[in-house]
Structure formats: structure tokens, C-alpha cells
Design a protein around this motif. Structure first.
Motif, PDB file in Angstrom:
ATOM      1  N   HIS A 160      15.149  25.840  40.221  1.00  0.00           N
ATOM      2  CA  HIS A 160      15.011  26.470  41.546  1.00  0.00           C
ATOM      3  C   HIS A 160      15.981  25.922  42.590  1.00  0.00           C
ATOM      4  CE1 HIS A 160      11.636  28.739  40.149  1.00  0.00           C
ATOM      5  NE2 HIS A 160      10.927  27.659  39.891  1.00  0.00           N
ATOM      6  N   SER A 161      17.025  25.248  42.162  1.00  0.00           N
ATOM      7  CA  SER A 161      18.041  24.803  43.116  1.00  0.00           C
ATOM      8  C   SER A 161      18.867  26.000  43.572  1.00  0.00           C
ATOM      9  CB  SER A 161      18.949  23.753  42.472  1.00  0.00           C
ATOM     10  OG  SER A 161      19.598  24.292  41.336  1.00  0.00           O
ATOM     11  N   LYS A 162      19.474  25.880  44.735  1.00  0.00           N
ATOM     12  CA  LYS A 162      20.242  26.979  45.306  1.00  0.00           C
ATOM     13  C   LYS A 162      21.408  27.340  44.391  1.00  0.00           C
ATOM     14  CE  LYS A 162      22.670  28.399  49.520  1.00  0.00           C
ATOM     15  NZ  LYS A 162      23.092  27.983  50.881  1.00  0.00           N
ATOM     16  N   LEU A 163      21.587  28.637  44.187  1.00  0.00           N
ATOM     17  CA  LEU A 163      22.665  29.124  43.329  1.00  0.00           C
ATOM     18  C   LEU A 163      23.634  29.926  44.194  1.00  0.00           C
ATOM     19  CD1 LEU A 163      23.747  29.312  40.430  1.00  0.00           C
ATOM     20  CD2 LEU A 163      22.394  31.393  40.135  1.00  0.00           C
ATOM     21  N   TYR A 164      24.753  29.310  44.528  1.00  0.00           N
ATOM     22  CA  TYR A 164      25.777  29.986  45.324  1.00  0.00           C
ATOM     23  C   TYR A 164      27.099  29.915  44.577  1.00  0.00           C
ATOM     24  CZ  TYR A 164      29.293  30.991  48.829  1.00  0.00           C
ATOM     25  OH  TYR A 164      30.372  31.524  49.487  1.00  0.00           O
ATOM     26  N   ILE A 165      27.632  31.077  44.216  1.00  0.00           N
ATOM     27  CA  ILE A 165      28.912  31.145  43.511  1.00  0.00           C
ATOM     28  C   ILE A 165      29.730  32.274  44.133  1.00  0.00           C
ATOM     29  CG2 ILE A 165      30.068  31.310  41.281  1.00  0.00           C
ATOM     30  CD1 ILE A 165      27.369  30.754  39.944  1.00  0.00           C
ATOM     31  N   PRO A 166      30.857  31.984  44.764  1.00  0.00           N
ATOM     32  CA  PRO A 166      31.699  33.052  45.325  1.00  0.00           C
ATOM     33  C   PRO A 166      32.133  34.034  44.238  1.00  0.00           C
ATOM     34  CG  PRO A 166      32.416  30.892  46.092  1.00  0.00           C
ATOM     35  CD  PRO A 166      31.419  30.647  44.995  1.00  0.00           C
ATOM     36  N   ASN A 167      32.219  35.302  44.596  1.00  0.00           N
ATOM     37  CA  ASN A 167      32.600  36.312  43.606  1.00  0.00           C
ATOM     38  C   ASN A 167      33.991  36.050  43.030  1.00  0.00           C
ATOM     39  OD1 ASN A 167      32.065  38.921  42.229  1.00  0.00           O
ATOM     40  ND2 ASN A 167      33.849  39.576  43.404  1.00  0.00           N
ATOM     41  N   SER A 168      34.882  35.480  43.837  1.00  0.00           N
ATOM     42  CA  SER A 168      36.228  35.169  43.338  1.00  0.00           C
ATOM     43  C   SER A 168      36.161  34.169  42.186  1.00  0.00           C
ATOM     44  CB  SER A 168      37.099  34.619  44.466  1.00  0.00           C
ATOM     45  OG  SER A 168      36.504  33.462  45.046  1.00  0.00           O
ATOM     46  N   ASN A 169      35.227  33.221  42.270  1.00  0.00           N
ATOM     47  CA  ASN A 169      35.050  32.249  41.184  1.00  0.00           C
ATOM     48  C   ASN A 169      34.464  32.917  39.938  1.00  0.00           C
ATOM     49  OD1 ASN A 169      35.817  30.607  43.257  1.00  0.00           O
ATOM     50  ND2 ASN A 169      34.176  29.109  43.001  1.00  0.00           N
ATOM     51  N   ILE A 170      33.508  33.836  40.172  1.00  0.00           N
ATOM     52  CA  ILE A 170      32.922  34.583  39.052  1.00  0.00           C
ATOM     53  C   ILE A 170      34.013  35.376  38.333  1.00  0.00           C
ATOM     54  CG2 ILE A 170      31.417  36.531  38.458  1.00  0.00           C
ATOM     55  CD1 ILE A 170      29.795  34.080  38.984  1.00  0.00           C
ATOM     56  N   GLU A 171      34.864  36.036  39.103  1.00  0.00           N
ATOM     57  CA  GLU A 171      35.923  36.860  38.514  1.00  0.00           C
ATOM     58  C   GLU A 171      36.909  36.010  37.715  1.00  0.00           C
ATOM     59  OE1 GLU A 171      39.136  40.039  40.269  1.00  0.00           O
ATOM     60  OE2 GLU A 171      37.030  40.202  40.890  1.00  0.00           O
ATOM     61  N   ASN A 172      37.217  34.816  38.222  1.00  0.00           N
ATOM     62  CA  ASN A 172      38.124  33.919  37.494  1.00  0.00           C
ATOM     63  C   ASN A 172      37.500  33.437  36.186  1.00  0.00           C
ATOM     64  OD1 ASN A 172      40.183  34.068  39.389  1.00  0.00           O
ATOM     65  ND2 ASN A 172      39.423  32.320  40.571  1.00  0.00           N
ATOM     66  N   LEU A 173      36.210  33.115  36.229  1.00  0.00           N
ATOM     67  CA  LEU A 173      35.531  32.653  35.020  1.00  0.00           C
ATOM     68  C   LEU A 173      35.397  33.775  33.987  1.00  0.00           C
ATOM     69  CD1 LEU A 173      32.692  30.411  36.514  1.00  0.00           C
ATOM     70  CD2 LEU A 173      34.649  29.642  35.177  1.00  0.00           C
ATOM     71  N   TRP A 174      35.160  34.994  34.469  1.00  0.00           N
ATOM     72  CA  TRP A 174      35.028  36.144  33.566  1.00  0.00           C
ATOM     73  C   TRP A 174      36.386  36.487  32.960  1.00  0.00           C
ATOM     74  CZ3 TRP A 174      32.381  38.723  30.336  1.00  0.00           C
ATOM     75  CH2 TRP A 174      32.615  40.064  30.048  1.00  0.00           C
ATOM     76  N   GLY A 175      37.374  36.704  33.809  1.00  0.00           N
ATOM     77  CA  GLY A 175      38.744  36.890  33.360  1.00  0.00           C
ATOM     78  C   GLY A 175      39.039  38.182  32.625  1.00  0.00           C
ATOM     79  N   LYS A 176      38.111  39.145  32.660  1.00  0.00           N
ATOM     80  CA  LYS A 176      38.305  40.386  31.905  1.00  0.00           C
ATOM     81  C   LYS A 176      38.487  41.611  32.794  1.00  0.00           C
ATOM     82  CE  LYS A 176      37.616  38.403  27.896  1.00  0.00           C
ATOM     83  NZ  LYS A 176      38.669  38.347  26.842  1.00  0.00           N
ATOM     84  N   GLY A 177      38.146  41.451  34.087  1.00  0.00           N
ATOM     85  CA  GLY A 177      38.235  42.596  34.979  1.00  0.00           C
ATOM     86  C   GLY A 177      37.463  42.354  36.262  1.00  0.00           C
ATOM     87  N   PHE A 178      37.148  43.432  36.957  1.00  0.00           N
ATOM     88  CA  PHE A 178      36.466  43.387  38.250  1.00  0.00           C
ATOM     89  C   PHE A 178      35.041  42.855  38.104  1.00  0.00           C
ATOM     90  CE2 PHE A 178      33.530  45.620  41.108  1.00  0.00           C
ATOM     91  CZ  PHE A 178      34.006  45.204  42.343  1.00  0.00           C
ATOM     92  N   THR A 179      34.585  42.101  39.113  1.00  0.00           N
ATOM     93  CA  THR A 179      33.203  41.614  39.132  1.00  0.00           C
ATOM     94  C   THR A 179      32.589  41.847  40.512  1.00  0.00           C
ATOM     95  OG1 THR A 179      33.778  39.370  39.851  1.00  0.00           O
ATOM     96  CG2 THR A 179      33.762  39.792  37.470  1.00  0.00           C
ATOM     97  N   SER A 180      31.275  41.856  40.551  1.00  0.00           N
ATOM     98  CA  SER A 180      30.532  41.974  41.807  1.00  0.00           C
ATOM     99  C   SER A 180      29.395  40.962  41.773  1.00  0.00           C
ATOM    100  CB  SER A 180      29.973  43.393  41.966  1.00  0.00           C
ATOM    101  OG  SER A 180      29.079  43.465  43.063  1.00  0.00           O
ATOM    102  N   THR A 181      29.211  40.240  42.876  1.00  0.00           N
ATOM    103  CA  THR A 181      28.166  39.217  42.939  1.00  0.00           C
ATOM    104  C   THR A 181      27.324  39.430  44.190  1.00  0.00           C
ATOM    105  OG1 THR A 181      29.632  37.638  41.835  1.00  0.00           O
ATOM    106  CG2 THR A 181      27.691  36.738  42.944  1.00  0.00           C
ATOM    107  N   LYS A 182      26.007  39.565  44.012  1.00  0.00           N
ATOM    108  CA  LYS A 182      25.101  39.785  45.138  1.00  0.00           C
ATOM    109  C   LYS A 182      23.918  38.832  45.042  1.00  0.00           C
ATOM    110  CE  LYS A 182      24.241  44.147  44.405  1.00  0.00           C
ATOM    111  NZ  LYS A 182      23.735  45.533  44.616  1.00  0.00           N
ATOM    112  N   ARG A 183      23.432  38.418  46.207  1.00  0.00           N
ATOM    113  CA  ARG A 183      22.215  37.617  46.229  1.00  0.00           C
ATOM    114  C   ARG A 183      21.014  38.544  46.297  1.00  0.00           C
ATOM    115  NH1 ARG A 183      21.224  32.884  46.273  1.00  0.00           N
ATOM    116  NH2 ARG A 183      23.241  32.153  47.014  1.00  0.00           N
TER     117      ARG A 183
END
Length: 297
Positions: A160-183
Motif C-alpha cells: 500500500h505504499s504510494k505508486l507514482y511513475i511518470p508516463n515517460s518512464n513507463i514508455e521507456n521501460l515498455w519500449g514497444k510503443g505509445f503508453t498511457s498512465t492514469k491514477r
């Protein structure tokens, strides 16, 4: 005067699902005697008339696949509600991520789901290593009419710790295409949102520029036919909570005393014929616990 739907009889055998703050009761009502009998040559006999008919095997396969997908979606909805709900920390531990491919990974290729899930496995491993090893998830495939796959991922931290990840970081980790991140927010009906994305199809209608607001139409359940037969529609991490299931008479599974803590149920009735012509009537009741706390048995 609006006719009130009759609830399930207290002595009827039911199957009950307990998940999140929801209790779902369902039963199957219909004639027990068979209406048809399968015979050789992919044919069947209508017992009431003696008429022999040929089975529509292709239609049967399509219907069976759609029924299987619908059952999977019901189970998915219950799993989402059981794990992604309002809590005391305002869902700061939960995210909804969409992963896409910039290049075509064709949904008609029988091996493509395995490719997507292998890519996701690498992604979630890197995400846990970088941010939090307790991240749990539900990952759901969404087939596009174009043949591409999207992947919708609900995730949360088990501690239950706070989970904050910028979408730009998600997209870099995915590396396959466009990503969207919402709380996720307390006002979000998470399961309804996800079900709409992976089940419904939005199509463009011919309209003038003046009527752009009404230029789209949503076909509910239209995307279900895009799922190939036998596909594993979603994957989940092992530490998520499963809905609790009980069977028995309604009065035993959900006592009158326990119902005092619940809101009046919504009752849904579905009448249909199965592939052998048998008339089926299904009643489903949805109860919600009063207050903000999760349902506790």
C-alpha cells in the motif's frame, strides 16, 4: 406502473460470489428434461416433434467461443472489483496503464498473444526492480479491428505504499510503443471502465461537422468477437485476492440477518434458448454493503 422484478426464491439453489463490497447471487431456472438428442452425422432430434436437423457447426463454434469469452469477462470483472477498490489511502497505491505497439503484432496470428505476454513479463520485471518489488497486477488483452493488440494493466503495491511513475518512464521501460498512465480515483468504477475498453467497439458515423458530438456509436460487446478461440484474455499476479464462492440455498448463503447490512439488490433476468433449444432463465442479484468498508465474511 412499472413491474417489479421478482427476486430469487429463498429456497432456490444459488451460486454466490463475494468480492469487494459486492455480493452476487445467481441461479439457473429452466426445464430439466432434454429438448433435443444428438445423433450421428452432426445432427440432432427435436424430441417433441421427432424432427431431425443438421447442426450448424460453424455457427456453433462462434457461439461457443463468444460464450466462453463472456464467462471469462464476468470472472475478470469480479477479480477487478475484489482487488481494485476504494481504500483509506485514496488509491494512491494504484495505477491504470495502457501499453500499445508501434509496429503491428497481428491478433490473427495464433502466436501473437504469447509475444505480447512475453514482452509484458519483461516489462513488469523491470518495473518491479526499479520501483517496488510488491507491485501486483491484472493485465488484459484488447484486440483492435486493425489486428493490433493493446494491453490494459491495473497495478497496485501490495504494501500500500504510494505508486507514482511518470508516463515517460513507463514508455521507456515498455519500449514497444505509445503508453498511457492514469491514477485511479475514488469516483472511478474501475471494472466498468476496463470492461468497456476490452468489450465495446466505437465506430464513426457519417455526419456533418456540425454534428461531430453525435458522430460516434458504441456497440456494446462488439469487441468480444475479435478474440481468437482459446486465447488467454488476461493474466494476473499470484498475490491478488480471489472472489469467495459459496453454493447452497439463498436463505443459507445470505441470511436475512446479514441482509440488514446491505442495500436493496438490483435484479437482472436473462431469458434465452441454448443451442439445443432448451429454454433457460437466469436470475442474478447484486447486493452492495452499506458504508465504505469492504465486505467481510
Amino acid at each position: 406502473m412499472k413491474k417489479t422484478k421478482r427476486s430469487i426464491n429463498e429456497y432456490d439453489e444459488v451460486k454466490a460470489y463475494f468480492y469487494g463490497s459486492t455480493i452476487e447471487l445467481t441461479n439457473g431456472i429452466g426445464p430439466k428434461e432434454p429438448k433435443t438428442k444428438v445423433i450421428k452425422g452432426h445432427r440432432y432430434v427435436v424430441l417433441e416433434t421427432g424432427e431431425i436437423k443438421n447442426m450448424n457447426r460453424e455457427s456453433e463454434k462462434r457461439t461457443d467461443n463468444l460464450d466462453s469469452v463472456r464467462r471469462t469477462m464476468k470472472g475478470l470483472r469480479r477479480l477487478i472489483v475484489a482487488n481494485f477498490v476504494s481504500n483509506e489511502i485514496n488509491r494512491k497505491d494504484q495505477l491504470w496503464i495502457t501499453l500499445t505497439y508501434r509496429e503491428d503484432v497481428n491478433a490473427t496470428d495464433k502466436n501473437s498473444p504469447e509475444v505480447v505476454y512475453k514482452d509484458f513479463k519483461r516489462f513488469i520485471r523491470k518495473l518491479r526492480e526499479k520501483y517496488n518489488p510488491t507491485i501486483e497486477y491484472i493485465a488484459v488483452l484488447e484486440p483492435q479491428a486493425s489486428g493490433r493488440w493493446h494491453l490494459h494493466v491495473l497495478m497496485k503495491t501490495l504494501d500500500h505504499s504510494k505508486l507514482y511513475i511518470p508516463n515517460s518512464n513507463i514508455e521507456n521501460l515498455w519500449g514497444k510503443g505509445f503508453t498511457s498512465t492514469k491514477r485511479l480515483k475514488n469516483s472511478d468504477n474501475v471494472s466498468a471502465y476496463v470492461m468497456a475498453y476490452v468489450s465495446n467497439v466505437e465506430i464513426d458515423l457519417k455526419s456533418s461537422d456540425k454534428d461531430k458530438a453525435n458522430s460516434k456509436k458504441v456497440i456494446k460487446g462488439g469487441r468480444l468477437s475479435f478474440y481468437p478461440k482459446g486465447i488467454r484474455i488476461y493474466r494476473r499476479s499470484r498475490n491478488l485476492v480471489d472472489p469467495e464462492i459459496q453454493k447452497g440455498q439463498k436463505r443459507e448463503v445470505l441470511t436475512l440477518e446479514s441482509r440488514k447490512k446491505l442495500y436493496k439488490p438490483k435484479v437482472y433476468i436473462r431469458n434465452f434458448k441454448n443451442k439445443y433449444g432448451k429454454q433457460i432463465k437466469i436470475k442474478t442479484e447484486f447486493y452492495t454493503k452499506k458504508g465504505k468498508d469492504l465486505w467481510k465474511r
